[in-house]
Design a protein around this motif. Sequence first.
Motif, PDB file in Angstrom:
ATOM      1  N   PHE A 187       0.998  -1.306  -0.142  1.00 55.40           N
ATOM      2  CA  PHE A 187       0.094  -0.216   0.098  1.00 55.40           C
ATOM      3  C   PHE A 187       0.938   1.199   0.059  1.00 55.40           C
ATOM      4  N   PHE A 188       0.513   2.213  -0.665  1.00 50.62           N
ATOM      5  CA  PHE A 188       0.978   3.554  -0.641  1.00 50.62           C
ATOM      6  C   PHE A 188       0.103   4.584  -0.901  1.00 50.62           C
ATOM      7  N   ASP A 189       0.023   5.771  -0.382  1.00 48.37           N
ATOM      8  CA  ASP A 189      -0.878   6.957  -0.780  1.00 48.37           C
ATOM      9  C   ASP A 189      -0.094   8.177  -0.585  1.00 48.37           C
ATOM     10  N   PHE A 190       0.385   9.052  -1.567  1.00 46.69           N
ATOM     11  CA  PHE A 190       1.239  10.082  -1.222  1.00 46.69           C
ATOM     12  C   PHE A 190       0.412  11.351  -1.996  1.00 46.69           C
ATOM     13  N   ASN A 191       0.692  12.439  -1.324  1.00 49.56           N
ATOM     14  CA  ASN A 191       0.343  13.777  -2.039  1.00 49.56           C
ATOM     15  C   ASN A 191       1.651  14.478  -2.219  1.00 49.56           C
ATOM     16  N   LEU A 192       1.546  15.498  -3.377  1.00 48.85           N
ATOM     17  CA  LEU A 192       2.746  15.965  -3.741  1.00 48.85           C
ATOM     18  C   LEU A 192       2.572  17.457  -4.731  1.00 48.85           C
ATOM     19  N   LYS A 193       3.718  17.694  -5.066  1.00 45.50           N
ATOM     20  CA  LYS A 193       3.641  19.059  -6.191  1.00 45.50           C
ATOM     21  C   LYS A 193       4.777  18.542  -7.134  1.00 45.50           C
ATOM     22  N   LEU A 194       4.351  18.695  -8.392  1.00 46.68           N
ATOM     23  CA  LEU A 194       5.374  18.491  -9.452  1.00 46.68           C
ATOM     24  C   LEU A 194       5.452  19.635 -10.280  1.00 46.68           C
ATOM     25  N   GLU A 195       6.577  20.371 -10.328  1.00 45.24           N
ATOM     26  CA  GLU A 195       7.125  21.380 -11.145  1.00 45.24           C
ATOM     27  C   GLU A 195       7.803  20.948 -12.370  1.00 45.24           C
ATOM     28  N   PHE A 196       7.575  21.695 -13.498  1.00 50.22           N
ATOM     29  CA  PHE A 196       8.052  21.313 -14.696  1.00 50.22           C
ATOM     30  C   PHE A 196       8.091  22.319 -15.581  1.00 50.22           C
ATOM     31  N   ASP A 197       9.173  22.432 -16.709  1.00 52.46           N
ATOM     32  CA  ASP A 197       9.375  23.329 -17.371  1.00 52.46           C
ATOM     33  C   ASP A 197       8.818  22.925 -18.984  1.00 52.46           C
ATOM     34  N   MET A 198       8.362  23.687 -19.725  1.00 59.36           N
ATOM     35  CA  MET A 198       7.772  23.282 -21.109  1.00 59.36           C
ATOM     36  C   MET A 198       8.482  23.828 -21.909  1.00 59.36           C
ATOM     37  N   LEU A 199       9.379  23.168 -22.881  1.00 60.65           N
ATOM     38  CA  LEU A 199      10.407  23.916 -23.822  1.00 60.65           C
ATOM     39  C   LEU A 199       9.943  23.637 -25.364  1.00 60.65           C
ATOM     40  N   ASP A 200      10.520  24.645 -26.016  1.00 57.89           N
ATOM     41  CA  ASP A 200      10.411  24.622 -27.494  1.00 57.89           C
ATOM     42  C   ASP A 200      11.939  24.513 -27.904  1.00 57.89           C
ATOM     43  N   GLY A 201      12.126  23.372 -28.140  1.00 62.47           N
ATOM     44  CA  GLY A 201      13.622  23.432 -28.429  1.00 62.47           C
ATOM     45  C   GLY A 201      14.441  23.621 -27.411  1.00 62.47           C
ATOM     46  N   GLU A 202      15.606  24.674 -27.135  1.00 62.54           N
ATOM     47  CA  GLU A 202      16.192  24.957 -25.900  1.00 62.54           C
ATOM     48  C   GLU A 202      15.465  26.296 -25.293  1.00 62.54           C
ATOM     49  N   LYS A 203      14.411  26.790 -25.727  1.00 58.13           N
ATOM     50  CA  LYS A 203      13.527  27.909 -25.244  1.00 58.13           C
ATOM     51  C   LYS A 203      12.593  27.407 -24.460  1.00 58.13           C
ATOM     52  N   THR A 204      12.607  28.081 -23.066  1.00 62.57           N
ATOM     53  CA  THR A 204      11.539  27.821 -22.229  1.00 62.57           C
ATOM     54  C   THR A 204      10.262  28.445 -22.326  1.00 62.57           C
ATOM     55  N   ILE A 205       9.199  27.709 -22.788  1.00 64.51           N
ATOM     56  CA  ILE A 205       8.062  28.881 -23.060  1.00 64.51           C
ATOM     57  C   ILE A 205       6.806  28.762 -21.681  1.00 64.51           C
ATOM     58  N   GLY A 206       7.133  27.864 -20.932  1.00 65.39           N
ATOM     59  CA  GLY A 206       6.190  27.833 -19.858  1.00 65.39           C
ATOM     60  C   GLY A 206       6.457  27.044 -18.660  1.00 65.39           C
ATOM     61  N   HIS A 207       6.116  27.409 -17.559  1.00 67.56           N
ATOM     62  CA  HIS A 207       6.631  26.774 -16.173  1.00 67.56           C
ATOM     63  C   HIS A 207       5.394  26.621 -15.354  1.00 67.56           C
ATOM     64  N   ALA A 208       5.231  25.349 -15.048  1.00 66.11           N
ATOM     65  CA  ALA A 208       3.741  24.894 -14.207  1.00 66.11           C
ATOM     66  C   ALA A 208       3.989  24.330 -12.997  1.00 66.11           C
ATOM     67  N   VAL A 209       2.917  24.352 -12.241  1.00 68.78           N
ATOM     68  CA  VAL A 209       3.024  23.654 -10.880  1.00 68.78           C
ATOM     69  C   VAL A 209       1.673  22.888 -10.930  1.00 68.78           C
ATOM     70  N   TRP A 210       1.869  21.554 -10.593  1.00 69.58           N
ATOM     71  CA  TRP A 210       0.794  20.529 -10.611  1.00 69.58           C
ATOM     72  C   TRP A 210       0.670  19.853  -9.380  1.00 69.58           C
ATOM     73  N   THR A 211      -0.376  20.163  -8.621  1.00 70.21           N
ATOM     74  CA  THR A 211      -0.764  19.815  -7.225  1.00 70.21           C
ATOM     75  C   THR A 211      -1.411  18.367  -7.273  1.00 70.21           C
ATOM     76  N   ILE A 212      -0.921  17.382  -6.974  1.00 74.97           N
ATOM     77  CA  ILE A 212      -1.410  16.177  -6.921  1.00 74.97           C
ATOM     78  C   ILE A 212      -1.821  15.721  -5.452  1.00 74.97           C
ATOM     79  N   ASP A 213      -3.073  15.745  -5.259  1.00 74.23           N
ATOM     80  CA  ASP A 213      -3.701  15.223  -3.879  1.00 74.23           C
ATOM     81  C   ASP A 213      -3.668  13.930  -3.426  1.00 74.23           C
ATOM     82  N   SER A 214      -3.698  13.016  -4.279  1.00 77.38           N
ATOM     83  CA  SER A 214      -3.559  11.693  -3.991  1.00 77.38           C
ATOM     84  C   SER A 214      -2.953  10.789  -5.002  1.00 77.38           C
ATOM     85  N   MET A 215      -1.838  10.096  -4.838  1.00 75.34           N
ATOM     86  CA  MET A 215      -1.307   9.089  -5.778  1.00 75.34           C
ATOM     87  C   MET A 215      -0.983   7.858  -5.053  1.00 75.34           C
TER      88      MET A 215
END
Length: 466
Positions: free
Chosen positions: A384-412
């Motif tokens: 059994f496992f049950d975790f909550n966390l936040k995932l931060e990531f960058d979105m790139l077009d080639g080498e250019k960063t076009i976006g940055h997001a924070v994804w909150t996951i209440d239950s994995m």
Amino acid sequence: MAGSEDSFVEDSTKIEHAGVYKQQGNDELKAGKYVEAIARYEEGLKALDGCVDKHSAAFNECQDSLNGNLCLAAMKNGQWYVGIHSANKVLTNSVRNPALHQKVRYRRGVCHLGVGNFDEAETDLNQVVQADATNTEAKRRLQECKEERAKAAKLEKQRFGGKLFGGKDNLYADREAERLAKEKKERDDYAQDILSKDITFEQWRERRRQEAKKDQEATASSEGSPNKGKESPAKTKESPNKSKESPTKKAAAPPKSQSAKVADELVLDEEDLKIIEETKKRGYCYFRKQLTEEERKLKDTVHVPQKMVEEQQPSPSKKGVSDWNASGATYEEKDTTKWCISMLTNQLENSNCTASGLAIENINAKDMAGDAQIMVVRGRVRHFFDFNLKLEFDMLDGEKTIGHAVWTIDSMSSENLDGFLNFKQLKWQTTPPLQYVDRLPTMLNHFKDTLRAGVDTFCKLYDEKH
């Protein structure tokens, strides 16, 4: 100055994104897909949440238009309260667009009518008709509101009338008929009574009541016994020959014999006397007992903990089951939270992927919390496992960063591995430009698949390790 220009650019980009969602919602609305249209309008409103200047004309126009269209889609889909809520957001603001306000007021009136708020519906529809007397649809809805109100009132009257309170068949009809018949007879008697010429019917009836009362009292007094309550003067005398007890004295108890005295006394031998003497010295609490040297040695020998010769080894037959529980018949639990957090973080942060010419990189799993256990229940090993966390990531077009997001996951959770695969709590801290809107869904869906594969790998390692 540069900061204000940047915020203006970001606001204009978000307003453009909201406009795209609005157009998509309009297309769904025309196609009769009201649920999808509502979703698009709501996404457009979310895109406006990040705007800095929420008082600009462009922001207000876009927000009012989205709320107005959302109200229309909700009205057509019968989601009355959603429509009322959206309309309130438009109508509580100052009149920035009179034509839009009239449309939204009409839609809110229809929604109020749908939930039975007849007063609110009539107020809104009356205002629409007064502003535009040629609005036949508003007039029709207003007439419908009045008819529905009348139906509701009639239904309520039927519910609270009937046999209980109203109608000729109600529960009190017999009593009412009896009362009316009695009053009619009294009036007939009053008309025939020659003494009642100078008094009213009410005075005559009161006089009759008083006379009837006096007759009842006279009847009651005549029925009583004249000797009632009198006591006989004769008193019963006690018999003079009443027996008296003779004052006999109790016989004195004979003195105990010598054999009885011996029986009452405790006969003790020398051993008994020795035990009593020792008990008196030590007292009756055994904690006070002074141990002898031999007893003390025996006590130290018995109660000293002994080190186990061999350490307990896990059973090779079943993973996760202790050697003492090799049969698996006993419940057992093992905490694996620390190991799971480390391994799951590693899998998530190595889920970089590319799709549609875009890439997601620099994944950072933050604030992971929860717990994980291995349980043995009725011979079965379960993870059994049950975790909550936040995932931060960058979105790139080639080498250019076009976006940055924070994804909150209440239950994995191990109980629902696909439960976290939605972007309801994904927030862009840096929103990708409008030119990437068409490619974003493909990229994000591929990212979800990559994360799911990473979680599957973690689960496999979890099963093999423990």
